[in-house]
Design a protein around this motif. Structure first.
Motif, PDB file in Angstrom:
ATOM      1  N   ARG A  71      12.038  -1.208  18.082  1.00 51.44           N
ATOM      2  CA  ARG A  71      10.877  -1.619  17.290  1.00 51.44           C
ATOM      3  C   ARG A  71      10.955  -3.097  16.934  1.00 51.44           C
ATOM      4  NH1 ARG A  71      10.287   0.296  12.514  1.00 51.44           N
ATOM      5  NH2 ARG A  71      12.368   1.133  12.135  1.00 51.44           N
ATOM      6  N   TYR A  76       1.507  -6.302  15.906  1.00 52.18           N
ATOM      7  CA  TYR A  76       0.563  -5.190  16.057  1.00 52.18           C
ATOM      8  C   TYR A  76      -0.588  -5.307  15.077  1.00 52.18           C
ATOM      9  CZ  TYR A  76      -0.995  -0.299  15.686  1.00 52.18           C
ATOM     10  OH  TYR A  76      -1.727   0.851  15.644  1.00 52.18           O
ATOM     11  N   SER A  82      -5.539  -1.731   7.562  1.00 50.99           N
ATOM     12  CA  SER A  82      -4.207  -1.422   7.032  1.00 50.99           C
ATOM     13  C   SER A  82      -3.606  -2.569   6.240  1.00 50.99           C
ATOM     14  CB  SER A  82      -3.234  -1.029   8.149  1.00 50.99           C
ATOM     15  OG  SER A  82      -3.666   0.116   8.808  1.00 50.99           O
ATOM     16  N   PHE A  84      -2.251  -4.125   2.676  1.00 49.10           N
ATOM     17  CA  PHE A  84      -1.568  -3.541   1.529  1.00 49.10           C
ATOM     18  C   PHE A  84      -2.361  -3.884   0.272  1.00 49.10           C
ATOM     19  CE2 PHE A  84       2.792  -2.427   3.204  1.00 49.10           C
ATOM     20  CZ  PHE A  84       2.368  -2.407   4.516  1.00 49.10           C
ATOM     21  N   PRO A  85      -2.870  -2.849  -0.420  1.00 49.36           N
ATOM     22  CA  PRO A  85      -3.829  -3.100  -1.508  1.00 49.36           C
ATOM     23  C   PRO A  85      -3.255  -3.892  -2.671  1.00 49.36           C
ATOM     24  CG  PRO A  85      -3.252  -0.767  -1.371  1.00 49.36           C
ATOM     25  CD  PRO A  85      -2.687  -1.426  -0.159  1.00 49.36           C
ATOM     26  N   TRP A  86      -1.924  -3.882  -2.830  1.00 49.48           N
ATOM     27  CA  TRP A  86      -1.350  -4.619  -3.972  1.00 49.48           C
ATOM     28  C   TRP A  86      -0.944  -6.027  -3.581  1.00 49.48           C
ATOM     29  CZ3 TRP A  86       0.524  -0.128  -1.861  1.00 49.48           C
ATOM     30  CH2 TRP A  86       1.600  -0.279  -0.990  1.00 49.48           C
ATOM     31  N   ILE A  99       8.679  -9.359   7.451  1.00 48.29           N
ATOM     32  CA  ILE A  99       9.453  -8.216   7.936  1.00 48.29           C
ATOM     33  C   ILE A  99      10.430  -8.654   9.014  1.00 48.29           C
ATOM     34  CG2 ILE A  99       9.285  -6.080   9.277  1.00 48.29           C
ATOM     35  CD1 ILE A  99       6.628  -5.569   7.798  1.00 48.29           C
TER      36      ILE A  99
ATOM     37  N   GLU B 136      -1.228   5.223   7.526  1.00 47.41           N
ATOM     38  CA  GLU B 136      -1.593   4.040   8.316  1.00 47.41           C
ATOM     39  C   GLU B 136      -0.673   2.876   8.013  1.00 47.41           C
ATOM     40  OE1 GLU B 136      -5.561   3.392   7.144  1.00 47.41           O
ATOM     41  OE2 GLU B 136      -6.261   5.233   8.107  1.00 47.41           O
ATOM     42  N   LEU B 137      -0.439   2.656   6.728  1.00 45.96           N
ATOM     43  CA  LEU B 137       0.427   1.542   6.346  1.00 45.96           C
ATOM     44  C   LEU B 137       1.851   1.799   6.836  1.00 45.96           C
ATOM     45  CD1 LEU B 137      -0.817   0.677   2.747  1.00 45.96           C
ATOM     46  CD2 LEU B 137      -1.609  -0.141   4.946  1.00 45.96           C
ATOM     47  N   TYR B 140       1.947   1.014  10.431  1.00 43.65           N
ATOM     48  CA  TYR B 140       1.998  -0.438  10.629  1.00 43.65           C
ATOM     49  C   TYR B 140       3.416  -0.958  10.420  1.00 43.65           C
ATOM     50  CZ  TYR B 140       1.802  -5.393  10.031  1.00 43.65           C
ATOM     51  OH  TYR B 140       2.082  -6.720  10.167  1.00 43.65           O
ATOM     52  N   MET B 141       4.068  -0.500   9.349  1.00 39.20           N
ATOM     53  CA  MET B 141       5.420  -0.960   9.054  1.00 39.20           C
ATOM     54  C   MET B 141       6.367  -0.626  10.209  1.00 39.20           C
ATOM     55  SD  MET B 141       5.512  -2.583   6.247  1.00 39.20           S
ATOM     56  CE  MET B 141       7.009  -2.634   5.284  1.00 39.20           C
ATOM     57  N   ALA B 146       9.767  -2.785  10.715  1.00 35.29           N
ATOM     58  CA  ALA B 146      10.416  -2.766   9.402  1.00 35.29           C
ATOM     59  C   ALA B 146      11.542  -1.739   9.368  1.00 35.29           C
ATOM     60  CB  ALA B 146       9.385  -2.443   8.321  1.00 35.29           C
ATOM     61  N   GLN B 150      13.095  -2.122   4.035  1.00 34.66           N
ATOM     62  CA  GLN B 150      11.818  -2.833   3.907  1.00 34.66           C
ATOM     63  C   GLN B 150      10.677  -1.861   3.658  1.00 34.66           C
ATOM     64  OE1 GLN B 150      12.140  -4.850   7.677  1.00 34.66           O
ATOM     65  NE2 GLN B 150      12.323  -6.840   6.684  1.00 34.66           N
ATOM     66  N   LYS B 154       8.819  -2.659   0.322  1.00 26.27           N
ATOM     67  CA  LYS B 154       7.534  -3.321   0.541  1.00 26.27           C
ATOM     68  C   LYS B 154       6.373  -2.351   0.564  1.00 26.27           C
ATOM     69  CE  LYS B 154       9.475  -7.090   3.243  1.00 26.27           C
ATOM     70  NZ  LYS B 154       9.667  -8.015   2.125  1.00 26.27           N
ATOM     71  N   LEU B 155       6.665  -1.068   0.832  1.00 23.48           N
ATOM     72  CA  LEU B 155       5.560  -0.120   0.930  1.00 23.48           C
ATOM     73  C   LEU B 155       5.657   1.025  -0.082  1.00 23.48           C
ATOM     74  CD1 LEU B 155       3.067   1.075   2.259  1.00 23.48           C
ATOM     75  CD2 LEU B 155       4.524   2.080   3.994  1.00 23.48           C
ATOM     76  N   PRO B 158       6.000  -0.050  -4.185  1.00 23.78           N
ATOM     77  CA  PRO B 158       4.744  -0.505  -4.804  1.00 23.78           C
ATOM     78  C   PRO B 158       3.649   0.552  -4.745  1.00 23.78           C
ATOM     79  CG  PRO B 158       5.224  -1.775  -2.803  1.00 23.78           C
ATOM     80  CD  PRO B 158       6.430  -0.970  -3.100  1.00 23.78           C
ATOM     81  N   HIS B 159       3.677   1.372  -3.700  1.00 19.84           N
ATOM     82  CA  HIS B 159       2.653   2.401  -3.591  1.00 19.84           C
ATOM     83  C   HIS B 159       2.820   3.452  -4.679  1.00 19.84           C
ATOM     84  CE1 HIS B 159       0.423   5.817  -1.980  1.00 19.84           C
ATOM     85  NE2 HIS B 159      -0.309   4.909  -1.396  1.00 19.84           N
ATOM     86  N   LYS B 234      -1.189  -4.287  -9.677  1.00 18.32           N
ATOM     87  CA  LYS B 234      -2.203  -5.315  -9.444  1.00 18.32           C
ATOM     88  C   LYS B 234      -3.450  -4.812  -8.760  1.00 18.32           C
ATOM     89  CE  LYS B 234       1.270  -8.847  -9.117  1.00 18.32           C
ATOM     90  NZ  LYS B 234       2.274  -9.162  -8.115  1.00 18.32           N
ATOM     91  N   ALA B 235      -3.344  -3.670  -8.118  1.00 17.51           N
ATOM     92  CA  ALA B 235      -4.500  -3.217  -7.351  1.00 17.51           C
ATOM     93  C   ALA B 235      -4.799  -1.769  -7.688  1.00 17.51           C
ATOM     94  CB  ALA B 235      -4.212  -3.363  -5.866  1.00 17.51           C
ATOM     95  N   PRO B 236      -6.032  -1.323  -7.428  1.00 21.61           N
ATOM     96  CA  PRO B 236      -6.355   0.079  -7.666  1.00 21.61           C
ATOM     97  C   PRO B 236      -5.460   0.974  -6.836  1.00 21.61           C
ATOM     98  CG  PRO B 236      -8.031  -0.983  -6.332  1.00 21.61           C
ATOM     99  CD  PRO B 236      -7.143  -2.060  -6.851  1.00 21.61           C
ATOM    100  N   GLU B 239      -7.221   2.468  -2.094  1.00 17.00           N
ATOM    101  CA  GLU B 239      -8.192   1.546  -1.539  1.00 17.00           C
ATOM    102  C   GLU B 239      -9.279   2.379  -0.893  1.00 17.00           C
ATOM    103  OE1 GLU B 239      -8.366  -2.202   1.532  1.00 17.00           O
ATOM    104  OE2 GLU B 239      -6.676  -0.858   1.514  1.00 17.00           O
TER     105      GLU B 239
END
Lengths: 244, 241
Positions: A71, A76, A82, A84-86, A99, B136-137, B140-141, B146, B150, B154-155, B158-159, B234-236, B239
């Motif tokens: 990987r 991509y 996609s 990241f909302p924050w 990354i 989906e996120l 992507y990672m 990642a 990470q 990073k995901l 915070p999520h 910081k975010a709702p 999304e």
């Protein structure tokens, strides 16, 4: 440098063969589109190139190195933004680089964002953006990632026709400035024709390369190209090809 | 508004029907006692605040740690999740005296009670947040190369933050209750102690003063955490795509 070689890749899930002896390559700085109906195994192909899924047979080479099952070697851009909302727009753009390299070049990212027509949105959050803008940020993220090869998975399929045409022009303008090797997956004939140097037509289940077509239109390409005679001829050809 | 109306009805009813003070004191005498008795009970108040804050901090740390461990080691989650639920089915009222038997009258059994009450909502909420991480996120990672660390920092972390905060808010109100319960059982100060004294000497007005402070404290903690949440998240949470 970014030369991708896909050699004899096959993949089955259970009894269902999804990819059959797929072989193609993307040259350095070339824009190649894979055109095929939805559900023709395009996502599976991307997962294999991205190293998430292992192929049953065959291998993926990047610049001569076997990267099958590894990987992080390609950049991509997924189908839906996609983001990241924050994270702010700026932070999202930097994510790919963060990354892979663990450090980021904020200055360059700011510049890219400004040139991409998103100036003033650096500190905005994704939920404040429109669909088209989100895709732009997502594309910038993949451009900012350090890998030489970019894979785009139907990035504009969720957008309306007008935004879509605008995004295609925008994407070309950015790409022509920062030339990278691109593998672009789409089910839209016109989009493939307008963007690519070469189109690979994928057959349906199991996916094989049914046809390869070199697109000779000169760059930079203008919007009027879409209406030219030769463009429509190609479009017709591809249309019949896909119907078979 | 409704609260004010209720208080007015309560006041007039207790005057009208001449309810004896030791059964149900009118709000005015509770208010009076709140002011007059301040010097008598304020050290109880501080003791409880201290106890519940320390308990809350320990309880939420444990809660977050447990959630992270269970999330990162799926085998552990399968094994321990049912145990967590069982632990919540043991009434704290039964457990607390046992803890006193085992650990004496010091601060330790009290902190254990509060921790037990606090960690559960936090663990459950945080685990839920981890598990609902957008696919989906996550995809992507993976494509971006990642590694596990990470992906977590990073995901997933915070999520899960918004969920974590809803757990923290519930736990904050529980922590006050936990502190009071633990003080009933063996303490020399605290609102719980003050409450037992008051009720055994039929000073119902003081019981209500205690209730008033328990409610106020809970609300205060809740508000404080909501404030921190707005600063941190910081975010709702979701999304809308």
């Amino acid at each position: 440098m970014g030369k991708l070689d896909v050699q004899n890749v096959s993949k089955s899930f259970g009894n269902q063969q999804v990819l059959q002896q797929l072989s193609f390559s993307v040259q350095d700085g070339e824009f190649v589109s894979i055109l095929g109906p939805s559900g023709s195994g395009k996502s599976t192909l991307f997962n294999i190139i991205g190293g998430i899924t292992a192929p049953d047979t065959g291998a993926i080479y990047l610049n001569g190195q076997d990267i099958s099952g590894l990987r992080g070697n390609i950049s991509y851009m997924p189908q839906n933004a996609s983001l990241f909302p924050w994270r702010t727009v700026l932070q999202n753009v930097l994510l790919g680089e963060e990354i892979v390299l663990g450090k980021t070049d904020e200055e360059e990212a700011r510049e890219m964002i400004a040139k991409a027509g998103l100036q003033g949105y650096e500190q905005a959050y994704p939920h404040e953006l429109s669909g088209g803008m989100k895709q732009r940020v997502s594309f910038l993220r993949s451009m900012k990632s350090p890998q030489s090869m970019i894979c785009l998975d139907e990035p504009f399929s969720a957008l309306d026709e007008f935004t879509r045409a605008e995004m295609q022009k925008w994407l070309l303008s950015i790409w022509e400035k920062h030339r990278r090797s691109v593998l672009f997956v789409t089910h839209n004939i016109e989009e493939a024709l307008f963007l690519s140097d070469r189109i690979l037509v994928l057959s349906n289940k199991p996916a094989r390369i049914q046809r390869e077509l070199v697109i000779p239109f000169e760059r930079p390409r203008e919007e009027e190209l879409v209406l030219s005679k030769s463009f429509l001829d190609y479009k017709k050809q591809l249309y019949y090809e896909l119907r078979e | 508004m409704v609260l004010i109306l209720l208080i007015i009805i309560w006041e007039t009813a207790s005057k009208l029907f001449e309810v004896p003070e030791w059964i149900l004191p009118p709000p005015t005498s509770i208010g009076q006692e709140t002011i007059i008795g301040w010097s008598d009970y304020n050290h109880h108040l501080w003791a409880t605040i201290q106890l519940s804050v320390i308990g809350f901090v320990i309880g939420s740390s444990v809660g977050i740690l447990v959630a992270i461990c269970l999330h990162l080691v799926p085998v552990l989650r399968e094994a321990i999740y049912p145990l967590l639920i069982i632990s919540q089915n043991i009434p704290i009222i039964i457990l607390a005296p046992l803890l006193v038997v085992w650990f004496g009258f010091g601060i330790l059994p009290k902190l254990i009670v509060i921790t037990l009450v606090c960690f559960f909502p936090i663990t459950i909420a945080t685990l839920g947040g981890f598990r609902q991480t957008s696919r989906e996120l996550h995809h992507y990672m993976l494509m971006a190369g990642a590694n596990k660390r990470q992906i977590f920092f990073k995901l997933e972390w915070p999520h899960a933050l918004p969920s974590l905060f809803s757990g923290l808010k519930i736990a904050a109100t529980y922590s006050v209750m936990g502190a009071v319960i633990s003080e009933w059982l063996g303490a020399s100060e605290g609102i719980g102690y003050y409450m037992t004294l008051a009720s055994s000497s039929f000073r119902t007005d003081r019981v209500f003063v205690a209730i008033l402070f328990i409610v106020t404290l809970s609300l205060l903690f809740f508000g404080l955490l909501s404030f921190v949440e707005r600063k941190v998240v910081k975010a709702p949470a979701q999304e809308d795509e």
